[in-house]
Design a protein around this motif. Structure first.
Motif, mmCIF file in Angstrom:
data_model
loop_
_atom_site.group_PDB
_atom_site.id
_atom_site.type_symbol
_atom_site.label_atom_id
_atom_site.label_comp_id
_atom_site.label_asym_id
_atom_site.label_seq_id
_atom_site.Cartn_x
_atom_site.Cartn_y
_atom_site.Cartn_z
ATOM 1 N N ALA A 1 9.563 20.902 11.955
ATOM 2 C CA ALA A 1 8.687 19.874 12.522
ATOM 3 C C ALA A 1 7.303 20.440 12.803
ATOM 4 C CB ALA A 1 9.302 19.300 13.792
ATOM 5 N N SER A 2 7.259 21.647 13.352
ATOM 6 C CA SER A 2 5.978 22.275 13.669
ATOM 7 C C SER A 2 5.204 22.615 12.404
ATOM 8 C CB SER A 2 6.209 23.541 14.497
ATOM 9 O OG SER A 2 5.007 24.215 14.741
ATOM 10 N N ALA A 3 5.886 23.180 11.401
ATOM 11 C CA ALA A 3 5.218 23.616 10.177
ATOM 12 C C ALA A 3 4.669 22.458 9.357
ATOM 13 C CB ALA A 3 6.184 24.437 9.326
ATOM 14 N N THR A 4 5.273 21.265 9.500
ATOM 15 C CA THR A 4 4.872 20.125 8.666
ATOM 16 C C THR A 4 4.097 19.061 9.424
ATOM 17 O OG1 THR A 4 6.996 19.007 9.077
ATOM 18 C CG2 THR A 4 6.872 20.473 7.163
ATOM 19 N N ARG A 5 3.888 19.279 10.740
ATOM 20 C CA ARG A 5 3.300 18.229 11.575
ATOM 21 C C ARG A 5 1.912 17.792 11.083
ATOM 22 N NH1 ARG A 5 4.180 20.484 16.315
ATOM 23 N NH2 ARG A 5 6.173 19.382 16.523
ATOM 24 N N ALA A 6 1.109 18.722 10.621
ATOM 25 C CA ALA A 6 -0.270 18.398 10.259
ATOM 26 C C ALA A 6 -0.380 17.646 8.932
ATOM 27 C CB ALA A 6 -1.112 19.675 10.188
ATOM 28 N N ARG A 7 0.635 17.801 8.046
ATOM 29 C CA ARG A 7 0.466 17.270 6.688
ATOM 30 C C ARG A 7 1.536 16.271 6.257
ATOM 31 N NH1 ARG A 7 -0.612 23.060 3.652
ATOM 32 N NH2 ARG A 7 -2.540 23.629 4.746
ATOM 33 N N TYR A 8 2.523 16.011 7.089
ATOM 34 C CA TYR A 8 3.651 15.210 6.599
ATOM 35 C C TYR A 8 3.231 13.819 6.149
ATOM 36 C CZ TYR A 8 3.917 12.323 10.819
ATOM 37 O OH TYR A 8 3.640 11.420 11.817
ATOM 38 N N ALA A 9 2.179 13.265 6.746
ATOM 39 C CA ALA A 9 1.745 11.912 6.391
ATOM 40 C C ALA A 9 0.826 11.889 5.184
ATOM 41 C CB ALA A 9 1.048 11.260 7.585
ATOM 42 N N THR A 10 0.437 13.054 4.691
ATOM 43 C CA THR A 10 -0.455 13.140 3.528
ATOM 44 C C THR A 10 0.384 13.404 2.293
ATOM 45 O OG1 THR A 10 -2.198 14.048 4.932
ATOM 46 C CG2 THR A 10 -2.464 14.314 2.556
ATOM 47 N N ASP A 11 0.712 12.350 1.564
ATOM 48 C CA ASP A 11 1.547 12.471 0.374
ATOM 49 C C ASP A 11 0.688 12.202 -0.863
ATOM 50 O OD1 ASP A 11 3.397 12.459 -1.636
ATOM 51 O OD2 ASP A 11 4.813 11.110 -0.645
ATOM 52 N N VAL A 12 0.269 13.261 -1.524
ATOM 53 C CA VAL A 12 -0.556 13.139 -2.736
ATOM 54 C C VAL A 12 0.183 13.748 -3.927
ATOM 55 C CG1 VAL A 12 -2.763 13.045 -1.517
ATOM 56 C CG2 VAL A 12 -1.774 15.272 -2.098
ATOM 57 N N ASP B 1 -1.221 15.169 -7.508
ATOM 58 C CA ASP B 1 -1.080 16.567 -7.888
ATOM 59 C C ASP B 1 -0.404 16.703 -9.253
ATOM 60 O OD1 ASP B 1 -2.261 17.436 -5.565
ATOM 61 O OD2 ASP B 1 -0.367 17.806 -4.511
ATOM 62 N N LEU B 2 0.633 15.907 -9.482
ATOM 63 C CA LEU B 2 1.315 15.956 -10.768
ATOM 64 C C LEU B 2 0.412 15.479 -11.899
ATOM 65 C CD1 LEU B 2 4.839 14.657 -9.681
ATOM 66 C CD2 LEU B 2 4.262 16.983 -10.412
ATOM 67 N N ALA B 3 -0.433 14.483 -11.609
ATOM 68 C CA ALA B 3 -1.375 14.014 -12.625
ATOM 69 C C ALA B 3 -2.399 15.094 -12.961
ATOM 70 C CB ALA B 3 -2.074 12.748 -12.138
ATOM 71 N N VAL B 4 -2.845 15.829 -11.943
ATOM 72 C CA VAL B 4 -3.824 16.903 -12.169
ATOM 73 C C VAL B 4 -3.219 18.006 -13.023
ATOM 74 C CG1 VAL B 4 -5.158 18.739 -11.065
ATOM 75 C CG2 VAL B 4 -5.172 16.438 -10.097
ATOM 76 N N ILE B 5 -2.007 18.447 -12.682
ATOM 77 C CA ILE B 5 -1.401 19.538 -13.443
ATOM 78 C C ILE B 5 -1.090 19.085 -14.869
ATOM 79 C CG2 ILE B 5 1.047 19.150 -12.858
ATOM 80 C CD1 ILE B 5 -0.755 22.554 -12.909
ATOM 81 N N GLU C 1 1.485 29.262 -5.933
ATOM 82 C CA GLU C 1 2.390 28.442 -5.134
ATOM 83 C C GLU C 1 1.630 27.311 -4.452
ATOM 84 O OE1 GLU C 1 4.146 30.440 -1.690
ATOM 85 O OE2 GLU C 1 2.484 31.858 -1.702
ATOM 86 N N TYR C 2 0.302 27.307 -4.559
ATOM 87 C CA TYR C 2 -0.511 26.287 -3.899
ATOM 88 C C TYR C 2 -0.802 25.149 -4.867
ATOM 89 C CZ TYR C 2 -1.066 29.948 -0.459
ATOM 90 O OH TYR C 2 -0.803 30.912 0.478
ATOM 91 N N PRO C 3 -0.709 23.900 -4.411
ATOM 92 C CA PRO C 3 -0.937 22.749 -5.275
ATOM 93 C C PRO C 3 -2.391 22.669 -5.742
ATOM 94 C CG PRO C 3 0.221 22.111 -3.271
ATOM 95 C CD PRO C 3 -0.286 23.502 -3.057
ATOM 96 N N PRO C 4 -2.666 21.844 -6.736
ATOM 97 C CA PRO C 4 -4.040 21.671 -7.206
ATOM 98 C C PRO C 4 -4.979 21.278 -6.073
ATOM 99 C CG PRO C 4 -2.506 20.647 -8.735
ATOM 100 C CD PRO C 4 -1.697 21.066 -7.538
#
Length: 400
Positions: free
Chosen positions: A68-79, A83-87, A226-229
Motif C-alpha cells: 500500500a505504501s509503495a503504490t500509494r502515489a501512483r496506483y490511480a495513474t494507469d497509463v 506505454d504498450l503503444a510506445v514500446i 525495468e523502467y517504463p517508457p
C-alpha cells in the motif's frame, strides 16, 4: 529522440494476452523499482497472476502495508495502454516473468533476504532489440568504469570487450560515456552482441550523444530497462540499474573507477549477488584507477589484464564476498534515505514542481514526500517556491 528498430512489437495474441500485458505494464510503473514488497505480492499472494495483483492494487482492498505504501502515489495513474503503444511504436516489447525469454537463471539468484538495500529482481523488462533476453542466461560479462575514462582505460576496454565478443560472450554495460561506450563499440566492432541497460525508459536516448550507438546496440543485441517508457533518469535509478548490470551477468569487470565512481557500486552488487568480480590495474598515479587498486588490494576482485583472465572466472562458479565500503569524499546527498533520495531526484532539473507531482515522480506517498522535502530544505538541497519546490544546485536553485 528514440532508438527505433524493426523488431517485432508487443504484445502479441488476442484480448486476453493484451489484458495480461497491460496488467504487467501497470505493475511495472505503479511502484518505484526495485520493490521487493510488490514482487512478493505478485508472486506469492497472487501466484504470479498479474491481472489479479493489478486489480488488488487499484482497488486498495486488503493490501499489505508495504505494498500500500509503495503504490500509494501512483496506483490511480494507469497509463499501461499508452506505454504498450510506445514500446510497440519503437518496435520493442515488454518481457515479463511469464515470457519465454525471461532470463530465469539470472533472476532466480537476485534474492537478498534481510538486506538493507533492495536487490530484488525487476517486475518486468522493457526492451528494444533483436536479441532474446534468455541469451543473458549464459556467457554474459558486464564491463563498467568511469565516464571520464583515460586513453589507457578506453584502450584496455576495447581490447577486453572486443576479444570477449569474438569468443561469443555477451558484453553488457550501461551505455554511459567513457568505459561503457567503449565496451559497446568494441563488441559491435568485433561483430559480437552487446546489451545496454538503462536507468530510464528505453524511449529516451541517454546520454543523448549515444543515440546512434543505442540504435546500433538494439540492431545487434538489446537495449533494456525495468523502467517504463517516458521515465527520466535519476540518481537513485542509476544505483538501481547497477544491480541489473551485475545481476544479469556472470562476471563484472571494472576497468577504471575513481574513489567515488558509480562503477564501484556495480562492483558491490556483483559481490552481494555472488558474481565473479575483476578489476583492471592502472598507473599508480592515475585517479581513475584508485577504485580498481582498492578492490585488488582488499582482495575483493581478481586481476584482469585481458579477456583470457575474464574467461577463466566468467561462469557460475566465481564468487566473492563482502559489500563495498563507503570510502571517499562526501557528497551533498550522502546520508539521505532511499525515500529522501527519490524525492530529491523527483525535483525538476529546471523550474519548480508542486509537491503532489514530486510525490508521483518519486513514487512515494505525499506524506513521505512532504517529510522528505522538509529534510532536503534543512539540508540546503531543496527550496520552497510559493506552493512549489525547486532543486538547489551548487550554484543556487535550479529555478533561477
Amino acid at each position: 529522440m528514440n532508438i527505433d528498430t524493426d523488431s517485432t512489437a508487443c504484445p502479441r495474441g488476442g484480448p486476453a494476452a493484451r489484458r495480461r500485458a497491460a496488467a504487467w505494464a501497470y505493475l511495472s510503473r505503479v511502484a518505484e523499482a526495485p520493490c521487493r514488497a510488490l514482487l512478493s505480492f505478485i508472486e506469492e499472494d497472487h501466484r504470479g497472476d498479474p491481472e489479479a495483483a493489478a486489480e488488488a492494487v487499484r482497488s486498495r482492498a486488503g493490501l499489505p502495508d508495504a505494498v500500500a505504501s509503495a503504490t500509494r502515489a501512483r496506483y490511480a495513474t494507469d497509463v499501461a495502454e499508452r506505454d504498450l503503444a510506445v514500446i510497440a511504436r519503437l518496435g520493442g516489447r515488454l518481457v515479463t516473468r511469464d515470457s519465454d525469454e525471461w532470463p530465469l537463471l539470472r533472476t532466480q539468484q537476485f534474492g537478498l533476504p534481510g538486506a538493507a538495500v533492495d536487490g530484488s529482481p525487476p517486475v518486468a523488462l522493457w526492451t528494444v532489440g533483436a536479441m532474446g533476453l534468455e541469451r543473458l542466461e549464459s556467457r554474459a560479462v558486464a564491463i563498467v568504469g568511469t565516464r571520464a575514462a583515460s586513453g589507457y582505460g578506453e584502450h584496455v576496454t576495447a581490447e577486453i570487450a572486443g576479444d570477449l565478443a569474438a569468443q561469443d560472450y555477451l558484453v553488457v554495460s550501461g551505455a554511459a560515456y567513457g568505459v561503457d561506450g567503449a565496451a559497446h563499440r568494441a563488441a559491435l566492432g568485433a561483430g559480437g552482441t552487446t546489451v545496454a541497460i538503462l536507468a530510464c525508459g528505453v524511449d529516451r536516448a541517454y546520454p543523448a550523444g549515444h543515440a546512434r550507438l543505442l540504435r546500433a546496440i538494439a540492431e545487434a543485441g538489446a537495449v533494456l530497462s525495468e523502467y517504463p517508457p517516458g521515465v527520466a533518469p535519476g540518481r537513485h535509478r542509476f544505483l538501481a540499474r547497477n544491480r541489473l548490470v551485475a545481476g544479469l551477468t556472470d562476471a563484472t569487470v571494472v576497468v577504471e573507477a575513481g574513489r567515488r565512481s558509480g562503477a564501484l557500486n556495480t562492483a558491490g552488487w556483483a559481490e552481494r549477488m555472488c558474481r565473479s568480480l575483476l578489476a583492471v590495474p592502472g598507473p599508480v598515479t592515475s585517479a581513475t584507477s584508485v577504485g580498481c587498486h582498492m578492490l585488488l588490494r582488499q582482495d575483493r576482485a581478481n586481476l584482469a589484464t585481458d579477456a583470457e583472465d575474464v574467461m577463466e572466472v566468467a561462469g557460475p562458479f566465481g564468487a566473492l564476498g563482502a559489500p563495498p565500503g563507503a570510502d571517499g569524499c562526501a557528497r551533498p546527498t550522502d546520508g539521505l534515505t532511499a525515500v529522501q533520495l527519490a524525492v530529491h531526484d523527483g525535483l525538476p532539473a529546471r523550474g519548480t514542481r508542486p509537491s503532489e507531482e514530486v510525490s508521483v515522480e518519486a513514487g512515494v506517498s505525499l506524506d513521505e514526500t512532504m517529510g522528505a522535502l522538509a529534510v532536503l530544505e534543512l539540508a540546503g538541497l531543496a527550496v520552497r517556491a510559493g506552493e512549489d519546490w525547486a532543486l538547489v544546485r551548487a550554484d543556487g536553485p535550479a529555478a533561477r
